[in-house]
Scaffold this motif. Sequence first.
Motif, mmCIF file in Angstrom:
data_model
loop_
_atom_site.group_PDB
_atom_site.id
_atom_site.type_symbol
_atom_site.label_atom_id
_atom_site.label_comp_id
_atom_site.label_asym_id
_atom_site.label_seq_id
_atom_site.Cartn_x
_atom_site.Cartn_y
_atom_site.Cartn_z
ATOM 1 N N GLU A 61 31.574 27.095 44.262
ATOM 2 C CA GLU A 61 31.663 26.587 43.025
ATOM 3 C C GLU A 61 32.179 27.875 42.300
ATOM 4 O O GLU A 61 31.300 28.338 41.215
ATOM 5 N N TRP A 62 33.220 28.266 42.585
ATOM 6 C CA TRP A 62 33.588 29.574 41.630
ATOM 7 C C TRP A 62 33.970 29.534 40.294
ATOM 8 O O TRP A 62 34.189 30.268 39.567
ATOM 9 N N TYR A 63 34.056 27.930 39.862
ATOM 10 C CA TYR A 63 34.267 27.619 38.522
ATOM 11 C C TYR A 63 33.277 28.350 37.703
ATOM 12 O O TYR A 63 33.396 28.321 36.265
ATOM 13 N N ARG A 64 32.038 28.266 38.098
ATOM 14 C CA ARG A 64 31.011 28.666 37.470
ATOM 15 C C ARG A 64 31.228 29.944 36.748
ATOM 16 O O ARG A 64 30.416 30.366 35.570
ATOM 17 N N LEU A 65 31.853 30.941 37.367
ATOM 18 C CA LEU A 65 32.221 32.265 36.684
ATOM 19 C C LEU A 65 33.117 31.848 35.446
ATOM 20 O O LEU A 65 32.916 32.791 34.535
ATOM 21 N N PHE A 66 33.685 31.104 35.294
ATOM 22 C CA PHE A 66 34.217 30.719 34.103
ATOM 23 C C PHE A 66 33.256 29.870 33.072
ATOM 24 O O PHE A 66 33.248 30.191 31.838
ATOM 25 N N THR A 67 32.814 28.701 33.555
ATOM 26 C CA THR A 67 32.207 27.576 32.770
ATOM 27 C C THR A 67 30.567 28.295 31.861
ATOM 28 O O THR A 67 30.443 28.126 30.929
ATOM 29 N N CYS A 68 30.164 29.317 32.739
ATOM 30 C CA CYS A 68 28.818 29.758 32.093
ATOM 31 C C CYS A 68 29.287 30.589 30.913
ATOM 32 O O CYS A 68 28.259 30.774 30.076
#
Length: 205
Positions: free
Chosen positions: A52-59
Motif C-alpha cells: 500500500e505505497w499510496y499511504r506515503l502520499f495520502t498520509c
Amino acid sequence: MEEIKKAPMTVLLMLVNVIVFLAVEITGGSQDTLHMVDCGAAFAPLIIENKEWYRLFTCMFLHFGMSHLANNMLVLFVLGQRLEPVAGKVRLLLIYILGGVGGNIFSFFLDLEKGDYAVSAGASGAVFAVMGAMIYVLVRNRGRVQDLSARQILIMAAFSLYFGFTSSGVDNAAHVGGMICGFLIAVLVYHPGRIYPRKIRNAEP
C-alpha cells in the motif's frame, strides 16, 4: 483576498487539508488511530505486506486533531505566501508533494531499520519541504525574500526541529527528510532570472 491572489496554490493546499480533516472527523474522528489507518495514514507493515505505497502520499493530508492541523497550516501559510510569488504555483506544488513524499519515504525506511512501527500522518514533512526550499531561495536572493530574511527562516527551522526532537509522538525523520528534499528540489527547479521572466505587455497605441 490579497493572500489568495498572491499565493493561490498555498491557499488551495490549505483548503484540501481542511476538507480532508473535516471528512475524517465526520466519518469517525481524526484522533481514532484505526480510523486514520482506514483513511490512509502511513503504517510500515501495511505498506510492506500489502504493497500500500499510496499511504506515503495520502498520509500528508491527514492530521491527528485540530491543533495538529492548525500548526501545520499556519507554518504553510507563512512560508507559502512568500515562496509562491517567487517560485511559482507549479514549483510550489512540486516542492510540497515531492518533498512531503520524500520525507515520508525517509521516515518509512528509518522505521524499517529500527523495527519501531507507528501510525504516521500529517503535512509536516511537506511543510518542512517548503521550509527547506525557502532556505535555498533565500540563499539565491542574497538573504531576503519580501519581509523574510535568511536569519529568520533559519531560526524558525531550528526551533521547529528542536520542538520536534523534544516532543513525544513526532515524526522527526519526516521533518528532516522533508527539509532536505525540499532544499534539493528547489536547487533543481528554482533558477531566478532565467526561468521566471516577467511577461511584458505591449502598450496600447
